[in-house]
Design a protein around this motif. Structure first.
Motif, mmCIF file in Angstrom:
data_model
loop_
_atom_site.group_PDB
_atom_site.id
_atom_site.type_symbol
_atom_site.label_atom_id
_atom_site.label_comp_id
_atom_site.label_asym_id
_atom_site.label_seq_id
_atom_site.Cartn_x
_atom_site.Cartn_y
_atom_site.Cartn_z
ATOM 1 N N MET A 131 -0.050 19.319 13.843
ATOM 2 C CA MET A 131 -1.474 18.801 13.283
ATOM 3 C C MET A 131 -1.027 17.629 12.561
ATOM 4 O O MET A 131 -1.609 16.363 12.640
ATOM 5 N N GLN A 132 0.440 17.511 12.111
ATOM 6 C CA GLN A 132 1.100 16.362 11.403
ATOM 7 C C GLN A 132 1.085 15.102 12.428
ATOM 8 O O GLN A 132 0.650 14.316 12.406
ATOM 9 N N LEU A 133 1.661 15.733 13.655
ATOM 10 C CA LEU A 133 1.781 14.774 14.764
ATOM 11 C C LEU A 133 0.719 14.099 15.158
ATOM 12 O O LEU A 133 0.339 12.929 15.552
ATOM 13 N N LYS A 134 -0.447 14.943 15.297
ATOM 14 C CA LYS A 134 -1.909 14.791 15.794
ATOM 15 C C LYS A 134 -2.503 13.641 14.855
ATOM 16 O O LYS A 134 -3.146 12.724 15.282
ATOM 17 N N ASN A 135 -2.395 13.745 13.452
ATOM 18 C CA ASN A 135 -2.947 12.925 12.690
ATOM 19 C C ASN A 135 -2.071 11.655 12.092
ATOM 20 O O ASN A 135 -2.181 11.319 10.930
ATOM 21 N N GLN A 136 -0.698 11.600 12.683
ATOM 22 C CA GLN A 136 -0.047 10.642 12.538
ATOM 23 C C GLN A 136 0.564 10.625 11.047
ATOM 24 O O GLN A 136 0.821 9.692 10.279
ATOM 25 N N GLU A 137 0.814 11.987 10.736
ATOM 26 C CA GLU A 137 1.402 12.327 9.305
ATOM 27 C C GLU A 137 2.740 12.895 9.453
ATOM 28 O O GLU A 137 3.460 13.368 8.487
ATOM 29 N N ALA A 138 3.357 12.966 10.609
ATOM 30 C CA ALA A 138 4.588 13.534 10.962
ATOM 31 C C ALA A 138 5.853 12.896 10.567
ATOM 32 O O ALA A 138 6.867 13.378 10.217
ATOM 33 N N PHE A 139 5.668 11.223 10.623
ATOM 34 C CA PHE A 139 6.809 10.465 10.287
ATOM 35 C C PHE A 139 6.669 9.437 9.063
ATOM 36 O O PHE A 139 5.618 9.672 8.517
ATOM 37 N N GLU A 140 7.794 8.895 8.711
ATOM 38 C CA GLU A 140 7.821 8.343 7.660
ATOM 39 C C GLU A 140 8.681 6.988 8.183
ATOM 40 O O GLU A 140 9.501 7.145 9.059
ATOM 41 N N THR A 141 8.563 5.555 7.643
ATOM 42 C CA THR A 141 9.451 4.708 8.058
ATOM 43 C C THR A 141 10.177 3.990 6.832
ATOM 44 O O THR A 141 9.836 4.236 5.529
ATOM 45 N N SER A 142 11.249 3.404 7.126
ATOM 46 C CA SER A 142 12.382 2.565 6.309
ATOM 47 C C SER A 142 12.795 1.538 6.864
ATOM 48 O O SER A 142 12.686 1.610 8.006
ATOM 49 N N SER A 143 13.497 0.739 6.076
ATOM 50 C CA SER A 143 14.177 -0.432 6.858
ATOM 51 C C SER A 143 15.546 -0.421 6.108
ATOM 52 O O SER A 143 15.748 -0.240 5.155
ATOM 53 N N LEU A 144 16.440 -0.999 6.927
ATOM 54 C CA LEU A 144 17.919 -1.396 6.982
ATOM 55 C C LEU A 144 18.115 -2.805 6.875
ATOM 56 O O LEU A 144 17.640 -3.351 7.615
ATOM 57 N N ILE A 145 18.324 -3.513 5.435
ATOM 58 C CA ILE A 145 18.540 -4.857 5.479
ATOM 59 C C ILE A 145 19.981 -5.200 5.163
ATOM 60 O O ILE A 145 20.562 -4.548 4.162
ATOM 61 N N GLY A 146 20.520 -6.065 5.745
ATOM 62 C CA GLY A 146 21.653 -6.562 5.570
ATOM 63 C C GLY A 146 22.467 -7.475 6.642
ATOM 64 O O GLY A 146 23.463 -7.955 5.976
ATOM 65 N N HIS A 147 21.978 -7.559 7.523
ATOM 66 C CA HIS A 147 22.400 -8.489 8.558
ATOM 67 C C HIS A 147 21.779 -9.725 8.390
ATOM 68 O O HIS A 147 20.741 -9.754 7.869
ATOM 69 N N SER A 148 22.396 -10.961 9.011
ATOM 70 C CA SER A 148 21.787 -12.151 8.648
ATOM 71 C C SER A 148 21.472 -12.918 10.067
ATOM 72 O O SER A 148 21.100 -14.120 10.007
ATOM 73 N N ALA A 149 21.742 -12.419 10.978
ATOM 74 C CA ALA A 149 21.321 -13.021 12.598
ATOM 75 C C ALA A 149 20.984 -11.818 13.366
ATOM 76 O O ALA A 149 20.969 -10.400 12.979
#
Length: 422
Positions: A131-149
């Protein structure tokens, strides 16, 4: 009334009753009920209980009750558990029933576990995840920041993500915490592979290098390529560096132990033997159109049994033993849809806007997740799938960790992670 007279009267009334239509029969019964006293009404109630409310779960042998329950859909089974304590006890003790409904959801079953309550719990958890997959609730997002190119090279293993950048550095990240574990100075990276001690990089400067994480020192360097190196692998047990990935396979076409190399361009997939010959001959050429009117997408998957690639028409799967096309999965707007990873039960696909989970048994999309405007690469190396064991069937434990990673125009890395299943 005497017994003989009563029996004669009853026979006459019965014969007349059988000649009536349903409405007339109902009116006759209503009239008789209205004339009845408490004794007759109690008798009628007891008789109806036996005639209309037969409890097959209680009356049948347990084996037959289990067999009948297997034909019920999962939601009906859960409803039946609420009927009474007896039904809940019987239904909750049928291992095969709950294993079966888990399989229907694409869950991987361990036959050695025969505890029905365990599988009932797994089903409830599985239903929530689907049900979470169907309702777009199964995932979460994050970012990795550290490269300059530009970040071009990505590789994931055991909860760790390695990134190689044009800023002449490579970093090792813990994707769950977002922390950078190691950061070392390298050359420009087109491909990366790593373990706990070292990093192997293929570069746009046409070389391969091996680095030590703890000190950042270059351990070895390999020269000889005349172009950028986009694929590297290594085996510590054999102490061999493999520039092009190879797989040991067993099939009807090739002898056990043959090493096979697969390569793909825009229109064809070629199968090569890895041997001692300098100029080896191609074993087989696979394509989806004879006149080259249909293009292949960059990503190719081979597990020793099947060859899978997406095209402008959809996803193609070849049997490696016979080189025959097993299936073609037509997708909506296939020209923009790319293959990330392909399993026994699910496939992971994506386009410019969404990440898709496809149920390969029905070829229907089970869920999707929105993606930002990630960095596009013609070679397809700036994105990757994370944990892929769940594509062969979820088990309640493998739906965790990284699902998808891609590099962004601002040089960060966008991560899609499984959300903890409540």
């Amino acid at each position: 009334m005497e017994k003989a007279a009563f029996e004669g009267w009853l026979e006459t009334v019965s014969a007349t009753f059988l000649t009536l239509n349903d409405q007339q029969r109902n009116q006759s019964l209503d009239h008789l009920i209205s004339l009845s006293g408490a004794v007759q009404l109690r008798h009628l109630s007891n008789g109806l209980e036996t005639l209309l409310k037969r409890d097959f779960v209680r009356l049948l042998p347990l084996e037959l009750a289990f067999y009948l329950l297997r034909w019920l859909d999962p939601q009906t089974l859960l409803t039946c558990c609420l009927v009474c304590k007896q039904w809940n006890k019987v239904i909750s003790s049928c291992t095969e029933v709950w294993q079966g409904v888990c399989r229907k959801l694409g869950w991987r079953i361990d036959e050695s576990i025969q505890d029905a309550t365990h599988w009932k719990g797994v089903y409830l958890k599985a239903r929530l995840r689907m049900m979470q997959l169907k309702n777009q609730e199964a995932f979460e997002t994050s970012s990795l920041i550290g490269h300059s190119a530009r970040v071009y090279a990505l590789y994931y293993k055991d909860g760790l993500l390695c990134t190689g950048s044009d800023d002449l550095s490579a970093k090792l990240w813990d994707v769950r915490t977002g922390q950078c574990i190691y950061g070392i100075q390298t050359h420009t990276c087109a491909a990366v592979k790593f373990d706990e001690q070292k990093l192997v990089t293929g570069s746009f400067d046409n070389t391969i290098a091996c680095w030590e994480w703890s000190t950042g020192a270059k351990i070895q360097q390999f020269r000889g390529h005349t172009g950028a190196v986009f694929s590297v692998d290594y085996n510590d047990e054999l102490d061999i560096l493999v520039i092009l990935q190879k797989s040991e396979v067993e099939s009807m076409v090739h002898s056990p132990g043959d090493h096979i190399l697969l390569s793909a361009d825009k229109y064809e997939i070629k199968v090569w033997p890895l041997g001692r010959e300098i100029n080896c001959k191609c074993l087989k050429t696979l394509s989806v159109s004879e006149n080259r009117s249909i293009s292949l997408q960059p990503r190719l998957q081979f597990d020793g049994r099947y060859i899978v690639c997406s095209s402008d028409l959809g996803v193609y799967q070849w049997d490696f033993a016979s080189f025959e096309i097993l299936r073609v999965i037509k997708t909506q707007d296939p020209a923009n849809l790319s293959l990330l990873s392909f399993g026994d039960v699910f496939a992971l696909l994506f386009d410019n806007h969404f990440l898709y989970v496809m149920d390969l048994r029905t070829e229907a999309i089970s869920g999707r997740w929105p993606l930002p405007a990630y960095r596009k690469s013609k070679r397809g190396s700036s994105f990757l799938a994370g944990v892929t064991s769940w594509l062969n069937g979820l088990d309640g434990d493998n739906d965790s960790g990284l699902v998808f990673a891609t590099s962004m125009p601002d040089h960060s890395i966008h991560l899609v992670l499984w959300k903890e299943n409540g």
